[in-house]
Design an enzyme around this catalytic site. Structure first.
Site, PDB file in Angstrom:
ATOM      1  N   CYS A  28       3.306  10.759  -7.112  1.00  0.00           N
ATOM      2  CA  CYS A  28       2.313  11.834  -7.094  1.00  0.00           C
ATOM      3  C   CYS A  28       2.699  12.966  -8.053  1.00  0.00           C
ATOM      4  CB  CYS A  28       2.185  12.362  -5.660  1.00  0.00           C
ATOM      5  SG  CYS A  28       1.236  13.881  -5.501  1.00  0.00           S
ATOM      6  N   CYS A  31       2.725  16.464  -6.496  1.00  0.00           N
ATOM      7  CA  CYS A  31       3.894  16.656  -5.619  1.00  0.00           C
ATOM      8  C   CYS A  31       5.111  17.044  -6.450  1.00  0.00           C
ATOM      9  CB  CYS A  31       4.185  15.377  -4.837  1.00  0.00           C
ATOM     10  SG  CYS A  31       2.814  14.814  -3.800  1.00  0.00           S
TER      11      CYS A  31
END
Length: 105
Positions: A28, A31
């Protein structure tokens, strides 16, 4: 930030006085953008325990909790859900801190 090891551990940790789960995944990009600021956030909100939950490893738990976007945050205080910041949108340090600040109001 420690990593969640099992679904059983998740359910046990929800009973802690103040805990925030961060749902994330290695792949991600949003993230990874907040990774550098997480230690600052943890230090600022030291009254909370922070636990990282790998969405791919705990997909059934994410489905159970209605967490589909990452990064997302789920907070519990004394066994009760205190708040959630769940979306697929990129989050800033300020937005995360505002979310946590509102938990104690």
């Amino acid at each position: 930030m420690r990593n969640l090891q099992s679904t059983e551990e998740f359910h046990a940790l929800t009973k802690e006085p103040a805990i925030i789960f961060m749902f994330t995944a290695d792949w991600c990009p949003d993230c990874r953008i907040i990774d550098p600021v997480l230690p600052k956030i943890q230090k600022k909100f030291a009254n909370y325990t922070f636990v990282s939950v790998d969405r791919d490893q705990f997909i059934d738990l994410c489905i159970e909790l209605d967490i589909y976007g990452i990064p997302s945050f789920l907070a519990y205080v004394n066994g009760q859900e205190a708040g959630r910041y769940v979306s697929k949108d990129r989050k800033t340090q300020t937005e995360i801190e505002e979310f946590i600040s509102k938990l104690s109001q």
